[in-house]
Design a protein around this motif. Structure first.
Motif: not given
Length: 112
Positions: A7, A10, A12-14, A16, A44-45, A48, A65
């Motif tokens: 997770a 990436d 983008t996920r970091r 987020m 992505h959610v 995570l 979230c």
């Protein structure tokens, strides 16, 4: 722990997770800074969420979230071993470089 590092792999996920550290967000709000569709943001959610790094709550039709940082403690603990390893190695390197810098070098003469 593999799912946590997957997770976090990436950007983008970091990003987020960084947003969620400031407070809860909707999936739409998480997607907003990126050029992505809601289905892409939702994927992505889900990654995570599977890693346990966020919890999702549905209020009416909106998915909210919230960060769950507890799994990061396990990853931090695991990384701590390597931090101690590299810190020790870098301390040795620093000492050697200082010793080398303090050692006078023989004059090789002036070649003009």
């Amino acid at each position: 722990m593999n799912t946590i590092f997957h997770a976090l792999s990436d950007a983008t996920r970091r990003a987020m997770l960084h947003q969620l550290a400031e407070g809860e967000r909707t999936v739409s709000q998480l997607a907003e800074p990126f050029a992505m569709s809601l289905p892409a943001a939702s994927k992505h959610v889900k990654v995570l969420e599977k890693a346990g790094l966020l919890t999702r709550e549905v209020r009416w039709r909106t998915h909210w979230c919230r960060l769950n940082a507890a799994p990061l403690a396990e990853a931090h603990s695991w990384l701590g071993f390597y931090e101690r390893f590299w810190t020790g190695r870098l301390d040795i390197l620093e000492r050697l470089l200082r010793e080398e810098a303090a050692t006078p070098t023989p004059d090789k003469g002036n070649k003009e």
